[in-house]
Design a protein around this motif. Structure first.
Motif, PDB file in Angstrom:
ATOM      1  N   ARG A 310      -3.003  -7.082   1.509  1.00 26.33           N
ATOM      2  CA  ARG A 310      -1.999  -7.007   0.444  1.00 26.33           C
ATOM      3  C   ARG A 310      -1.553  -8.402   0.018  1.00 26.33           C
ATOM      4  N   THR A 320       0.093  -6.095  -4.680  1.00 25.46           N
ATOM      5  CA  THR A 320      -1.228  -5.493  -4.813  1.00 25.46           C
ATOM      6  C   THR A 320      -1.791  -5.162  -3.442  1.00 25.46           C
ATOM      7  N   ASP A 321      -2.190  -3.908  -3.249  1.00 25.90           N
ATOM      8  CA  ASP A 321      -2.898  -3.532  -2.033  1.00 25.90           C
ATOM      9  C   ASP A 321      -4.387  -3.524  -2.355  1.00 25.90           C
ATOM     10  N   HIS A 322      -5.138  -4.455  -1.746  1.00 22.15           N
ATOM     11  CA  HIS A 322      -6.534  -4.679  -2.116  1.00 22.15           C
ATOM     12  C   HIS A 322      -7.472  -3.585  -1.619  1.00 22.15           C
ATOM     13  N   ARG A 323      -7.057  -2.811  -0.631  1.00 21.73           N
ATOM     14  CA  ARG A 323      -7.932  -1.771  -0.093  1.00 21.73           C
ATOM     15  C   ARG A 323      -8.151  -0.642  -1.083  1.00 21.73           C
ATOM     16  N   ASN A 325      -6.949  -0.976  -4.528  1.00 18.27           N
ATOM     17  CA  ASN A 325      -6.699  -1.505  -5.879  1.00 18.27           C
ATOM     18  C   ASN A 325      -5.404  -0.958  -6.488  1.00 18.27           C
ATOM     19  N   THR A 327      -1.625  -1.681  -7.652  1.00 13.61           N
ATOM     20  CA  THR A 327      -0.722  -2.758  -8.049  1.00 13.61           C
ATOM     21  C   THR A 327       0.550  -2.172  -8.653  1.00 13.61           C
ATOM     22  N   SER A 349      -3.896   7.772  -1.762  1.00 12.33           N
ATOM     23  CA  SER A 349      -5.186   7.156  -2.046  1.00 12.33           C
ATOM     24  C   SER A 349      -6.096   7.189  -0.837  1.00 12.33           C
TER      25      SER A 349
END
Length: 355
Positions: A310, A320-323, A325, A327, A349
């Motif tokens: 994140r 933003t949580d990159h795992r 996507n 935001t 998710s």
């Protein structure tokens, strides 16, 4: 819904109502320990039962409305009945989704209390300040959802920073709620220590583990080395100063747990043991996860500290949580402890990825 699903729901309804009768009977006999056990078992079915009763009521209401509709001549009343039937059918569709979701078996570990460890990582003093920001965020969120918290160990640094924190969140389902927080959290902002107004990137690591009881994990006393020492650090709002800090080493794994926030040596030993048990169990889980499919590991979030899960960008008020996507431009709200929307989207998710 399918016949098998309805049969399962009817079985849950019967179990719940049978437990109701048992509780009433034992209440008359003042058997409070037995009542407590029945209530605990009943709670497992409560959500599904309540949704199913509402579902049955709506089905019955639709049936009654359709019966009246067949005999009614008044156009105004006919329109009102049709509108009512339509609305009830829409609500039933929503309820069916919720019922199916409630029947999905949850990870039994999710129900436990949670230990959360936070460490300042890359970025020096700014990383420690960010680690303290994360600590405050989680403590405020726990308070908002009526979970209790207990500081196990805390090592403070300059300018309201912390190099390390270990605390427990107490509440039904705490681990399940916080488990996806494990990993590297990255912050992008102009630090208080920056005189030229440049944006820095710093990181802090978060590790979330379940609190287990003695039945979940056996630890031999002969495998432990227990030391006492005087607590260190500047003190402050999170720490009660004590001369009876405890450090426990689990010799077979090399895992160390310590506590200096309790009011006595006994209290610190108990807190350190709880945390140690959690860490040993997490190591066991991590070893098992090495054998899992790589895609699945990425989907559920293993808590690998090498992952940047994140980013908190202060200039853009963005998280933003990159795992997944995800935001949200609500960083100020999230950092104030209002994590509910963010965590609900996160859990939803992950669930979609795992199905």
């Amino acid at each position: 819904m399918e016949k098998q699903v309805i049969e399962n729901l009817e079985e849950i309804k019967k179990k719940y109502q049978d437990l109701d009768q048992k509780i009433i009977k034992e209440t008359k006999n003042n058997n409070f320990e037995i009542i407590k056990e029945y209530a605990k078992e009943q709670k497992k079915y409560q959500l599904t039962y309540q949704l199913y009763i509402k579902y049955l009521d709506l089905k019955e209401e639709i049936k009654d409305s359709e019966s009246i509709l067949e005999l009614e001549d008044d156009k105004k009343l006919i329109n009102e009945l049709k509108k009512l039937i339509s609305n009830n059918k829409k609500e039933i569709n929503i309820l069916e989704e919720k019922l199916l979701d409630s029947l999905i078996e949850k990870d039994p570990i999710d129900k436990y209390n949670a230990f959360i460890e936070i460490k300042g990582a890359a970025g020096g003093l700014e990383a420690n300040i960010f680690a303290n920001d994360l600590l405050d965020m989680y403590l405020k969120y726990a308070q908002k959802i009526n979970f209790k918290t207990k500081i196990i160990d805390l090592q403070e640094s300059e300018k309201k920073g912390i190099s390390y924190a270990n605390f427990k969140i107490i509440g039904e389902g705490a681990y399940g709620r916080f488990k996806y927080e494990s990993g590297v959290h990255r912050v992008q902002r102009i630090p208080e220590t920056e005189s030229n107004g440049r944006i820095h990137t710093s990181t802090a690591t978060v590790s979330v583990t379940p609190e287990l009881d003695d039945l979940d994990l056996k630890i031999n006393k002969s495998d432990l080395r227990i030391d006492t020492y005087r607590s260190s650090g500047a003190g402050g709002q999170h720490v009660n100063k004590t001369d009876s800090a405890v450090r426990i080493l689990h010799i077979p794994t090399g895992i160390i747990s310590s506590s200096q926030s309790g009011r006595s040596q006994h209290d610190n030993k108990e807190r350190a043991m709880q945390s140690l048990r959690s860490k040993i169990y997490q190591q066991k889980l991590d070893a098992e996860q090495q054998n899992l499919n790589k895609t699945k590991k990425e989907a559920v979030g293993t808590g690998d500290r090498a992952e940047k899960i994140r980013t908190y960008n202060y200039q853009q008020n963005r998280v933003t949580d990159h795992r997944i996507n995800l935001t949200l431009k609500k960083l100020d709200i999230i950092m104030s402890g209002d994590l509910e929307e963010f965590l609900n989207l996160l859990h939803s998710s992950f669930k979609d990825k795992n199905n």
